[in-house]
Write a protein that holds these residues in place. Structure first.
Motif, PDB file in Angstrom:
ATOM      1  N   GLY A  10       4.837  -6.857   0.856  1.00 34.14           N
ATOM      2  CA  GLY A  10       3.825  -7.852   0.573  1.00 34.14           C
ATOM      3  C   GLY A  10       4.079  -8.565  -0.728  1.00 34.14           C
ATOM      4  O   GLY A  10       5.157  -8.442  -1.320  1.00 34.14           O
ATOM      5  N   LEU A  11       3.077  -9.303  -1.170  1.00 30.22           N
ATOM      6  CA  LEU A  11       3.147 -10.059  -2.416  1.00 30.22           C
ATOM      7  C   LEU A  11       2.464  -9.262  -3.524  1.00 30.22           C
ATOM      8  O   LEU A  11       1.337  -8.785  -3.344  1.00 30.22           O
ATOM      9  CB  LEU A  11       2.459 -11.413  -2.248  1.00 30.22           C
ATOM     10  CG  LEU A  11       2.311 -12.269  -3.502  1.00 30.22           C
ATOM     11  CD1 LEU A  11       3.676 -12.674  -4.045  1.00 30.22           C
ATOM     12  CD2 LEU A  11       1.469 -13.506  -3.186  1.00 30.22           C
ATOM     13  N   ASP A  92      13.158  -7.887  -8.124  1.00 30.96           N
ATOM     14  CA  ASP A  92      13.039  -6.905  -7.042  1.00 30.96           C
ATOM     15  C   ASP A  92      12.699  -7.581  -5.714  1.00 30.96           C
ATOM     16  O   ASP A  92      12.669  -6.927  -4.672  1.00 30.96           O
ATOM     17  CB  ASP A  92      11.957  -5.870  -7.360  1.00 30.96           C
ATOM     18  CG  ASP A  92      12.306  -5.000  -8.550  1.00 30.96           C
ATOM     19  OD1 ASP A  92      11.410  -4.744  -9.376  1.00 30.96           O
ATOM     20  OD2 ASP A  92      13.479  -4.575  -8.652  1.00 30.96           O
ATOM     21  N   THR A  93      12.425  -8.875  -5.752  1.00 34.87           N
ATOM     22  CA  THR A  93      12.092  -9.604  -4.538  1.00 34.87           C
ATOM     23  C   THR A  93      13.244  -9.566  -3.549  1.00 34.87           C
ATOM     24  O   THR A  93      14.371  -9.923  -3.879  1.00 34.87           O
ATOM     25  CB  THR A  93      11.749 -11.069  -4.871  1.00 34.87           C
ATOM     26  OG1 THR A  93      10.559 -11.106  -5.671  1.00 34.87           O
ATOM     27  CG2 THR A  93      11.526 -11.886  -3.608  1.00 34.87           C
ATOM     28  N   ALA A  94      12.959  -9.105  -2.336  1.00 38.83           N
ATOM     29  CA  ALA A  94      13.988  -8.962  -1.309  1.00 38.83           C
ATOM     30  C   ALA A  94      13.350  -8.441  -0.026  1.00 38.83           C
ATOM     31  O   ALA A  94      12.181  -8.036  -0.024  1.00 38.83           O
ATOM     32  CB  ALA A  94      15.073  -7.985  -1.774  1.00 38.83           C
ATOM     33  N   VAL A  95      14.140  -8.444   1.037  1.00 32.71           N
ATOM     34  CA  VAL A  95      13.759  -7.723   2.243  1.00 32.71           C
ATOM     35  C   VAL A  95      14.292  -6.305   2.096  1.00 32.71           C
ATOM     36  O   VAL A  95      15.485  -6.120   1.817  1.00 32.71           O
ATOM     37  CB  VAL A  95      14.330  -8.383   3.504  1.00 32.71           C
ATOM     38  CG1 VAL A  95      13.978  -7.552   4.739  1.00 32.71           C
ATOM     39  CG2 VAL A  95      13.799  -9.803   3.651  1.00 32.71           C
ATOM     40  N   TYR A  96      13.438  -5.346   2.246  1.00 28.34           N
ATOM     41  CA  TYR A  96      13.798  -3.938   2.086  1.00 28.34           C
ATOM     42  C   TYR A  96      13.966  -3.294   3.465  1.00 28.34           C
ATOM     43  O   TYR A  96      13.097  -3.435   4.344  1.00 28.34           O
ATOM     44  CB  TYR A  96      12.735  -3.208   1.284  1.00 28.34           C
ATOM     45  CG  TYR A  96      12.800  -3.513  -0.193  1.00 28.34           C
ATOM     46  CD1 TYR A  96      12.420  -4.757  -0.684  1.00 28.34           C
ATOM     47  CD2 TYR A  96      13.264  -2.560  -1.104  1.00 28.34           C
ATOM     48  CE1 TYR A  96      12.513  -5.050  -2.038  1.00 28.34           C
ATOM     49  CE2 TYR A  96      13.347  -2.844  -2.458  1.00 28.34           C
ATOM     50  CZ  TYR A  96      12.974  -4.090  -2.912  1.00 28.34           C
ATOM     51  OH  TYR A  96      13.057  -4.378  -4.266  1.00 28.34           O
ATOM     52  N   TYR A  97      15.069  -2.576   3.621  1.00 24.31           N
ATOM     53  CA  TYR A  97      15.392  -1.921   4.885  1.00 24.31           C
ATOM     54  C   TYR A  97      15.527  -0.420   4.668  1.00 24.31           C
ATOM     55  O   TYR A  97      16.105   0.020   3.667  1.00 24.31           O
ATOM     56  CB  TYR A  97      16.720  -2.427   5.426  1.00 24.31           C
ATOM     57  CG  TYR A  97      16.785  -3.902   5.720  1.00 24.31           C
ATOM     58  CD1 TYR A  97      17.158  -4.807   4.734  1.00 24.31           C
ATOM     59  CD2 TYR A  97      16.480  -4.394   6.987  1.00 24.31           C
ATOM     60  CE1 TYR A  97      17.229  -6.162   4.996  1.00 24.31           C
ATOM     61  CE2 TYR A  97      16.545  -5.749   7.265  1.00 24.31           C
ATOM     62  CZ  TYR A  97      16.919  -6.621   6.267  1.00 24.31           C
ATOM     63  OH  TYR A  97      16.988  -7.967   6.536  1.00 24.31           O
ATOM     64  N   CYS A  98      15.022   0.357   5.598  1.00 27.13           N
ATOM     65  CA  CYS A  98      15.305   1.789   5.565  1.00 27.13           C
ATOM     66  C   CYS A  98      16.481   2.066   6.500  1.00 27.13           C
ATOM     67  O   CYS A  98      16.700   1.335   7.474  1.00 27.13           O
ATOM     68  CB  CYS A  98      14.088   2.622   5.970  1.00 27.13           C
ATOM     69  SG  CYS A  98      13.479   2.351   7.630  1.00 27.13           S
ATOM     70  N   LYS A  99      17.209   3.082   6.171  1.00 19.74           N
ATOM     71  CA  LYS A  99      18.374   3.458   6.973  1.00 19.74           C
ATOM     72  C   LYS A  99      18.432   4.963   7.116  1.00 19.74           C
ATOM     73  O   LYS A  99      18.225   5.696   6.141  1.00 19.74           O
ATOM     74  CB  LYS A  99      19.676   2.963   6.323  1.00 19.74           C
ATOM     75  CG  LYS A  99      20.921   3.328   7.116  1.00 19.74           C
ATOM     76  CD  LYS A  99      22.179   3.095   6.313  1.00 19.74           C
ATOM     77  CE  LYS A  99      23.405   3.573   7.072  1.00 19.74           C
ATOM     78  NZ  LYS A  99      24.625   3.541   6.240  1.00 19.74           N
ATOM     79  N   VAL A 120       9.325  -7.876   0.371  1.00 22.88           N
ATOM     80  CA  VAL A 120       8.622  -7.633  -0.886  1.00 22.88           C
ATOM     81  C   VAL A 120       8.830  -8.848  -1.775  1.00 22.88           C
ATOM     82  O   VAL A 120       9.973  -9.228  -2.054  1.00 22.88           O
ATOM     83  CB  VAL A 120       9.148  -6.367  -1.590  1.00 22.88           C
ATOM     84  CG1 VAL A 120       8.538  -6.239  -2.984  1.00 22.88           C
ATOM     85  CG2 VAL A 120       8.852  -5.128  -0.750  1.00 22.88           C
ATOM     86  N   THR A 121       7.740  -9.461  -2.204  1.00 23.20           N
ATOM     87  CA  THR A 121       7.803 -10.625  -3.071  1.00 23.20           C
ATOM     88  C   THR A 121       7.060 -10.321  -4.359  1.00 23.20           C
ATOM     89  O   THR A 121       5.878  -9.976  -4.325  1.00 23.20           O
ATOM     90  CB  THR A 121       7.184 -11.860  -2.402  1.00 23.20           C
ATOM     91  OG1 THR A 121       7.832 -12.105  -1.154  1.00 23.20           O
ATOM     92  CG2 THR A 121       7.321 -13.081  -3.297  1.00 23.20           C
ATOM     93  N   VAL A 122       7.772 -10.427  -5.474  1.00 25.79           N
ATOM     94  CA  VAL A 122       7.172 -10.173  -6.781  1.00 25.79           C
ATOM     95  C   VAL A 122       7.069 -11.507  -7.507  1.00 25.79           C
ATOM     96  O   VAL A 122       8.081 -12.086  -7.912  1.00 25.79           O
ATOM     97  CB  VAL A 122       7.998  -9.173  -7.602  1.00 25.79           C
ATOM     98  CG1 VAL A 122       7.272  -8.842  -8.917  1.00 25.79           C
ATOM     99  CG2 VAL A 122       8.253  -7.905  -6.797  1.00 25.79           C
ATOM    100  N   SER A 123       5.841 -11.975  -7.663  1.00 23.34           N
ATOM    101  CA  SER A 123       5.641 -13.304  -8.243  1.00 23.34           C
ATOM    102  C   SER A 123       4.234 -13.426  -8.788  1.00 23.34           C
ATOM    103  O   SER A 123       3.293 -12.837  -8.257  1.00 23.34           O
ATOM    104  CB  SER A 123       5.891 -14.373  -7.183  1.00 23.34           C
ATOM    105  OG  SER A 123       5.599 -15.659  -7.698  1.00 23.34           O
ATOM    106  N   SER A 124       4.098 -14.218  -9.845  1.00 23.48           N
ATOM    107  CA  SER A 124       2.777 -14.484 -10.399  1.00 23.48           C
ATOM    108  C   SER A 124       2.206 -15.764  -9.802  1.00 23.48           C
ATOM    109  O   SER A 124       1.082 -16.151 -10.132  1.00 23.48           O
ATOM    110  CB  SER A 124       2.843 -14.569 -11.919  1.00 23.48           C
ATOM    111  OG  SER A 124       3.802 -15.525 -12.314  1.00 23.48           O
TER     112      SER A 124
END
Length: 124
Positions: A10-11, A92-99, A120-124
Motif C-alpha cells: 500500500g501507500l 523502498d518503493t517497489a513491487v515486493y515478491y515472496c519466493k 509498496v509505495t513510500v511517499s508523502s
C-alpha cells in the motif's frame, strides 16, 4: 500446483511501517514442507533484487540497505512468510515478491515458486 497469496502492500509516508504477508497452499495436493523463503523487490526500471531471506532453521539474511529496519519471519504451521518493514524510505518503493525455494507437496516438489507481487509505495 502451489498457490501464493501476497498482501499488505500500500501507500505509506516516509518513516511509516507496513507488514507484508505471503501464504502458500496447494491447489490440489497438500503442502508437506517448504524450504528457504525470501522477499524480493523490483522498482520501476530496475532489476529484481533480494531483500531478505530465511532458511528452514530461521537463519536470516538482509540486504545492507534494509538491515535494522526490516524483519523477515515465517510460520511453518501456516506455510506463511512475513516481512515487517519499519522506517520506510522513498527508495523502498517497489513491487515486493515472496519466493519459496522448494515446496514439497503430496503430488510432487516445486522449485522456485514466486508470488504475484504486492506494491509498496513510500511517499508523502
Amino acid at each position: 500446483q502451489v498457490r501464493m497469496v501476497e498482501s499488505g502492500g500500500g501507500l505509506v509516508q516516509p518513516g511509516g511501517s507496513l507488514t507484508l504477508s505471503c501464504a502458500a497452499s496447494g491447489s490440489i495436493f497438500s503442502i508437506i514442507s517448504i524450504g528457504g523463503m525470501g522477499w524480493y523487490r523490483q522498482a520501476p526500471g530496475k532489476e529484481r533484487e533480494s531483500v531478505a531471506t530465511i532458511t528452514t532453521t530461521r537463519d536470516t539474511n538482509y540486504r545492507d540497505s534494509v538491515k535494522g529496519r526490516f524483519i523477515i519471519s515465517r510460520d511453518n504451521a501456516k506455510n506463511a512468510l512475513y516481512l515487517q518493514m519499519n522506517s520506510l524510505k522513498p527508495e523502498d518503493t517497489a513491487v515486493y515478491y515472496c519466493k519459496l525455494d522448494t515446496v514439497v507437496t503430496s503430488g510432487g516438489t516445486y522449485v522456485g515458486v514466486w508470488g504475484q507481487g504486492t506494491l509498496v509505495t513510500v511517499s508523502s
